[in-house]
Enzyme design. Sequence first.
Site, PDB file in Angstrom:
ATOM      1  N   CYS A  91      49.053  50.642  31.950  1.00 37.89           N
ATOM      2  CA  CYS A  91      48.178  50.229  33.047  1.00 37.89           C
ATOM      3  C   CYS A  91      46.745  49.977  32.618  1.00 37.89           C
ATOM      4  CB  CYS A  91      48.276  51.245  34.173  1.00 37.89           C
ATOM      5  SG  CYS A  91      49.996  51.373  34.739  1.00 37.89           S
ATOM      6  N   HIS A 127      39.570  52.678  38.165  1.00 36.79           N
ATOM      7  CA  HIS A 127      41.025  52.627  38.083  1.00 36.79           C
ATOM      8  C   HIS A 127      41.587  53.084  39.432  1.00 36.79           C
ATOM      9  CE1 HIS A 127      44.808  52.315  36.049  1.00 36.79           C
ATOM     10  NE2 HIS A 127      45.122  53.566  36.304  1.00 36.79           N
ATOM     11  N   HIS A 154      48.873  49.332  43.136  1.00 32.66           N
ATOM     12  CA  HIS A 154      48.740  49.492  41.688  1.00 32.66           C
ATOM     13  C   HIS A 154      49.583  48.418  41.015  1.00 32.66           C
ATOM     14  CE1 HIS A 154      48.122  50.799  37.793  1.00 32.66           C
ATOM     15  NE2 HIS A 154      48.291  52.108  37.910  1.00 32.66           N
TER      16      HIS A 154
END
Lengths: 453, 357
Positions: free
Chosen positions: A172, A303, A338
């Site tokens: 990620c 994030h 996400h």
Amino acid sequence: MSAAEAAAAPRRVVLTGCGALSSVGNGVAEFTAALRAGRVGTGPITVFDTTGFPSGRGHQVHGFDAAARLHRVRPEHTGRATQFAAAAARMALDDAGLDEAWLRERRGTVVVGTTDGEVGELDLLTESALTIGLGAFTGAALGGTATGSLALGVVRELALTNVESSTIATACAAGNYAIGAGFDAVRNGRAEWALVGGADALNRKTFAGFARLGLIAPDECRPFDADRVGLLTGEGAGLLLLETEESALARGAHIYAEVLGYGLNCDAAHPTAPEENSVARCIRLALENASVKPEEVDLISAHGTGTPTNDTTEIAAIRQVYGDEAPRTVGIKAMIGHTMGAASALGAIASALAIRHGFIPPTANHRSTDPECAVDVVPNESVPADVRIVQNNGLAFGGNNAVVLLGRHEDRGHEDRGHEDRGHEDRGHRSRGHESRAHQGHGNESPRGEYVR
Amino acid sequence: MSTAVITAWSAVSPYGTGRAPLAAGLRGRVAPPESAGPEEWTAQPDATARLVPGFEVREALGKAGTRGMDRLTGLTAVTVRELLTHETAALPEGDLGTGVVLGTAAGSAQGFMEFTKASLEGDRPIDVMPSKVPNMAMNRAASASAIRHALKGPNTTVAAGRLSGLIALDQAVRLLAEGRAERVVAGSAEEYSAIRAHLTHAAHGDALVLGEGCVMVLLEPGDTATGRPLAEVLAVHHRVAPQGEFTEVLTAAVRTALAQAGVEAESVWAAVPGEAPGVAGAQERQVHEDLFGPQVRSRAASVALLGETAAATGAYQLAALLSEPGAPGRIALVTATDPDGPVGCAVLRLMTDGEST
């Protein structure tokens, strides 16, 4: 590289084209409007069967007509993540006002970040193998499930050959890793342009993993909220066209932002949990690489997954670097989910849009800020702001951190050729000219502290 | 700017664990034996391949932190352990730390598909093994290696099919050139699995014998290297042949790499092709025949000895060069082609006599 290349002075690298696919909109115009409106793209996942899961909600891309978007890549022979990467690359190219011929005339680099690559294709293969046995394995499956397919899809779609191409699978944080690779290649003359970013498609495998860990929120993703319980998986792509400042100015391109630098490191501590000191160290590496002081940063695109551990750790790291005067820090995953390997690429695009259009996208779905996340998260409504420098965070499983710094392009020596004369809609902020970055405040437009208990 | 030098290397290969068995096998031009694959979903009872003999992750690495760890990660972590144990235990850790760049094709396809299978077949779709979840991130092998050895620099996992090893080398050199790491551990890895065998055989024919393993090299900046340089990386250049025009595009890539390295094709001592299956490999051989004489083409071992090693191939090619005896200063070259289009070339100056390995 050759001696001649090595001897050349580093070049400034600017972002001139963005391609975005997300649950809140496809294309940079829709994406911008959604970020400004604080739109949330949550809905039922339909790309795989969610029967029996505790929740079937997520952030799916809708209205994506692959056949219409792609000129050469054949959707029926191509996985969804590769389709996303190729389509977003074409969007970025169009947005930059460039065409394939321009790319072909110059050495380029294509780097696409991803968490899962074409795992969605492996999911389908699994179902097929359970049903029909070994006949499920066809000759095309090896290439179709290869992770490198994502970058190759971009190359094929644009019919390129004098191009270096790779897919970065650093989970990620991969989008920021890819942007960094493109930045270095253009900055040092190994490439004249870079198409970089990230792409991922929703798939059962990853959904099941996050669900098993109990990390999926039942309703909405709420980064930095006192009552946050988890993330929502998403999909999409963000591709960025980078070129040299010289090239962009020569062709009169509109410049979203300058890539100022980046930092990479690894916690080397835990397979899934982030580590505060290491994240702080990565932020410092990025600031140093970009020659930016902490007080010069106007916004952090975090994030911000909305999981209890990530958000507390990330904010603690930010406060370690910035102290009590941390810049406004937003989590756009509340809006787009996400998106895994695409997450930091879409975060970078959001950062560039904040700079270009003078607004800060909000942290949506917000009720009350966790005291452990004591920063201004710009809850629920975007605010106009003069944004000059943005820090974009990407943190990954495995302790992989990547932080990119973007800044407003200061057109040194070309004062009459600002951005506002190129027909774009945003005229809401004045150029701050060439004042020292350090003299810019963070603005007072948002209800700073209101949600900090 | 200084170039990067390789100061150590190690491997886990079908010849065994560590650098020495691989170097000896390659020098002797002896193919490693085939053995039966692991018992796992879709495995055929009579299937054999050039496997790392007797490799079990938890036996190789111990029980701590290895529950559920996939074979690809195990192969990589053992290789990194061998590399750092034997060569660089005393290296100081600078501010930027040691980076890791690992090339892979698709992570552990077996692990991913078995995870999905568990979700499809369990009483509930979340009835998957929690210990397998960390494997679901494709950067598991690179990050687990970093965790085991406190390698806090950049940690890149790069996927480019059979180009993965070559591109990992390139990325590592760039990280050093940009001052983003003190040292970089770089290479590529491939696990044998029943799923990979089915995918490979469906694409390239049932006769193909699969191999597996991992090779990692330690790269340091040429001007600050603390280890004895074994090879200098002079140039890496790669392109894509999207229409299958491998001959033309690979020739251009080789010529560009040689030009960037500042050497003539005539001064190449050894040229090692990647031996891709099918037309990509056939055209690659043609390029080598056009550019290099028979001696140059046969000086180093062929990675075909190892079987079809997919993403690990590029790193095995480096091992073939580093294992081959000869005078220091030799110019050597590797090429790689992937049936899906990527092609590339790396040019090195070998600074060892090849014997001491």
